[in-house]
Design a protein around this motif. Sequence first.
Motif, PDB file in Angstrom:
ATOM      1  N   UNK A   3       0.866  -1.186   0.000  1.00  0.00           N
ATOM      2  CA  UNK A   3       0.000   0.000   0.000  1.00  0.00           C
ATOM      3  C   UNK A   3       0.895   1.225   0.000  1.00  0.00           C
ATOM      4  N   UNK A   7      -0.005   8.292  -1.003  1.00  0.00           N
ATOM      5  CA  UNK A   7      -0.982   8.756  -1.979  1.00  0.00           C
ATOM      6  C   UNK A   7      -2.316   9.031  -1.308  1.00  0.00           C
ATOM      7  N   UNK A   8      -2.776  10.243  -1.472  1.00  0.00           N
ATOM      8  CA  UNK A   8      -4.101  10.585  -0.948  1.00  0.00           C
ATOM      9  C   UNK A   8      -5.055  10.634  -2.122  1.00  0.00           C
ATOM     10  N   UNK A   9      -6.053   9.786  -2.089  1.00  0.00           N
ATOM     11  CA  UNK A   9      -6.976   9.715  -3.216  1.00  0.00           C
ATOM     12  C   UNK A   9      -8.275  10.430  -2.902  1.00  0.00           C
ATOM     13  N   UNK A  10      -8.842  10.985  -3.931  1.00  0.00           N
ATOM     14  CA  UNK A  10     -10.120  11.661  -3.773  1.00  0.00           C
ATOM     15  C   UNK A  10     -11.243  10.698  -4.140  1.00  0.00           C
TER      16      UNK A  10
ATOM     17  N   UNK B 320      -3.496  -2.942  -6.776  1.00  0.00           N
ATOM     18  CA  UNK B 320      -2.115  -2.474  -6.634  1.00  0.00           C
ATOM     19  C   UNK B 320      -1.163  -3.342  -7.477  1.00  0.00           C
ATOM     20  N   UNK B 333      -1.392  10.206  -8.138  1.00  0.00           N
ATOM     21  CA  UNK B 333      -2.740  10.312  -8.704  1.00  0.00           C
ATOM     22  C   UNK B 333      -3.672  11.056  -7.751  1.00  0.00           C
ATOM     23  N   UNK B 334      -4.629  11.727  -8.340  1.00  0.00           N
ATOM     24  CA  UNK B 334      -5.628  12.460  -7.554  1.00  0.00           C
ATOM     25  C   UNK B 334      -6.850  11.566  -7.368  1.00  0.00           C
ATOM     26  N   UNK B 335      -7.167  10.840  -8.443  1.00  0.00           N
ATOM     27  CA  UNK B 335      -8.317   9.952  -8.390  1.00  0.00           C
ATOM     28  C   UNK B 335      -7.960   8.663  -9.114  1.00  0.00           C
ATOM     29  N   UNK B 336      -8.324   7.532  -8.533  1.00  0.00           N
ATOM     30  CA  UNK B 336      -8.208   6.261  -9.251  1.00  0.00           C
ATOM     31  C   UNK B 336      -9.628   5.741  -9.429  1.00  0.00           C
ATOM     32  N   UNK B 347     -11.796   5.065  -6.166  1.00  0.00           N
ATOM     33  CA  UNK B 347     -11.288   4.181  -5.112  1.00  0.00           C
ATOM     34  C   UNK B 347     -10.659   4.989  -3.986  1.00  0.00           C
ATOM     35  N   UNK B 348     -10.792   4.457  -2.762  1.00  0.00           N
ATOM     36  CA  UNK B 348     -10.125   5.117  -1.642  1.00  0.00           C
ATOM     37  C   UNK B 348      -8.756   4.498  -1.396  1.00  0.00           C
ATOM     38  N   UNK B 350      -5.949   1.026  -3.011  1.00  0.00           N
ATOM     39  CA  UNK B 350      -5.724   0.153  -4.160  1.00  0.00           C
ATOM     40  C   UNK B 350      -5.588  -1.309  -3.752  1.00  0.00           C
ATOM     41  N   UNK B 351      -6.095  -1.649  -2.563  1.00  0.00           N
ATOM     42  CA  UNK B 351      -5.893  -3.016  -2.085  1.00  0.00           C
ATOM     43  C   UNK B 351      -6.971  -3.976  -2.568  1.00  0.00           C
TER      44      UNK B 351
END
Lengths: 321, 452
Positions: A3, A7-10, B320, B333-336, B347-348, B350-351
């Motif tokens: 993990x 990385x902070x994802x929106x 991931x 990345x900002x958004x996946x 996604x919050x 990548x697991x």
Amino acid sequence: MLINMNIKLTVSSSPHVHTPMTTRGIMRDVLIALMPAVLAGICFFGARAALLCAVSTGAAVFFEWGFRKLIGRKNTISDLSAAVTGLLIALNVPPTLPVWMIIIADFIAIVVAKQFFGGIGENFVNPAIAARIILMTSFPKEMNAFIEPVDAMTTATPLALAGTDAAPSLWQLLIGYHGGTIGEVCALALILGGVYLLVRRVIRWIIPVCFIGTVAAVMFFADGCSLYSAAYQVLSGGLILGAVFMATDYSTSPVTTWGKVIYAIGCGLITCLIRLFGSLAEGVSFSIIIMNILTPHIEKLTMPVVFGADEKGRKAKEGSL
Amino acid sequence: MDIAKGLHSPLRKFRGGVPADHQKNAADIPLQSIPVPGTVAIALSQSIGAPCSPLVAVGDHVYAGQKIGDSDKTISAPVHASVSGKVIAVGEIVLSNGIKCQGITIESDGKREDCPDISPPVIESLEDFLNAVRESGLVGMGGAGFPTHAKLRSALKSEPAVDTLIINAAECEPYICVDNRECMEYPQNIINGIRALVQWIGFKQVIIGVEDNKPKGLERLLNCLGEECNADMDIKVSSLHSRYPQGAEKMMIYVTTGRIVPIGKLPSDVGCVVMNVETCSVIGRYLRTGRPVISRSITVDGDAIDGPYNLRVPIGTSIQDIIDYCGGFTEPPYKIILGGPMMGLALSDTTAPICKQNNAILAFRQTSISRLVKWDCIRCGRCVEACPMGLVPEKLERYARYRNVEKLKELNVMACMECGSCAFHCPGNRSLVQYMKMGKQLIREEAQKNVN
């Protein structure tokens, strides 16, 4: 499992892509589209016109900011809608209007007509039209103190002069060399602005075309199939300004396509009734405000048919099997 | 019946939608298999319907393709091990949408050794065919995840009988190219799948719908159908106008057949079955080889990741692992997004493991995808023009905020398919889809209250 903690994802609801068009962008486009009319007004009526435009825009933005601050709501001046309203008010008054009157008009438009009802999108009448009507009824003398361009001789509007020897020619009406409010005189500049709005997809053609078309058609027949009358009526008064910039106001016009058609034809018919039979020379403002008030009802009547809910849907099902 | 091999272009158009900016960057990238991952987590609930019960225990050795979970419920599909190795955990796992479910974690031996039991199914009757579809573990691979055998069974019960099979290869979501690759690389499987469906379900016509921005896929399908001279089926390849949401079931049926699915009804009520092209291809492959659904195609794209790629990944591979295979992120990345940018899930982390219905992983930088400022609704009506279902999102949003269930029902919020066309066009960047979902939830909650 690896993990990456950095990385902070929106996370947000779909869709994740959007049109580049924003509310501010739309309002900016309206301001740009008004520029030809503003420049024409300043050209014809001089510094006084420029002063009224500047004061009115400034005052409208100030009232929007001040009122939102007073009631403790989010500041909304950055959407530029108040600037549009302010500028439209200036374009709707004669160049001789005292400055304090236009500030009152801005107050009425922004605070009474718009913010009292919840701000942008919630008002049920077009704020600029409401302000113009209040001015017309409160200060009829000042609102009718029209002057000739350039030489500033006192005159009447082309609608009051229609059919007399003093009536301006169609060419004069088109370029704006006649008496009237700052923004309504130059039809050419308004059409230019309207085309810009159409190209930028800010407005649809339905409302301006149906509105102006209805007025042209009625006036054509009302004066014994006179093309001259139709053209004269279309080019004079606030019709083009109203049809392109005021009747198309999103908040106060129907969202449905057929609703737009009914609304615009209604605007056109009421304008004609007032111009032909009313004691007022001009009817655009009243026609728009009346149709503004009818907008929720028109919308209710013209709700789009939900895909799969109509007669056609049932027929398609039975017919094809 | 005549063999119709020509390209067919429907003149009908659906209302609204979003004009094409399809970003099909990966259209010409061949599918490649990723190396066998170290571990896979196979969710026991990979479809709409009942979750499976595990058939293996911790410590058991499993082969690739071995059935490891099944259920006796009608609406359910079995799950299979996607790699060979040892079961190291049977218990709770977290799916991409944040929901916890039971899952089986397998430590792979790196070999992906096939189960010795795998053999092509013997099909002598309709029941054999439906059982085979069930045993393959097949669910709608276009995103719906509805067990295919259950869909076929319900279509068979419909009155009057279904007559039209529509193979959905429209792929109207931007970026995703896996359906296109399926048409390019496995047209034979698709045609075999269609042949079996026509033979056993009794469809009278078959329409393969592909958006016209994938000319190579269209051409490949046509050529392949041309080689099938002995085909006694009426198969049309339909070149569809590229406009989102062309691939939505109801739009697809309307455009290709002119039939309109009434609100609250299923495609089978107008005689149609719509099937995603990869789903159909899996039927063709399963009947030939007996290999169940243990891998699927995924497009990896976006400006925060190297690519694009079209990958074959074992079911249960973590997101991931796929990103690592693609060389990780080029920028934070900002958004996946799992799925397409119009309807996919942000996604919050990548697991989460890949499930059978996932079709893309997209990673974006902030500048390319974010719109942070929200404005008040100005009633511009763009959402009303955009709605393919003819709803009025502007009013629905308002009534959802007011929790006015009566009005929500009256304005048919349940007909919303959450395609996102309204929110795409909204200049105020309002979260219209979220409010539609909320409105539907309010109606469901009230229905629940009335039952109790």
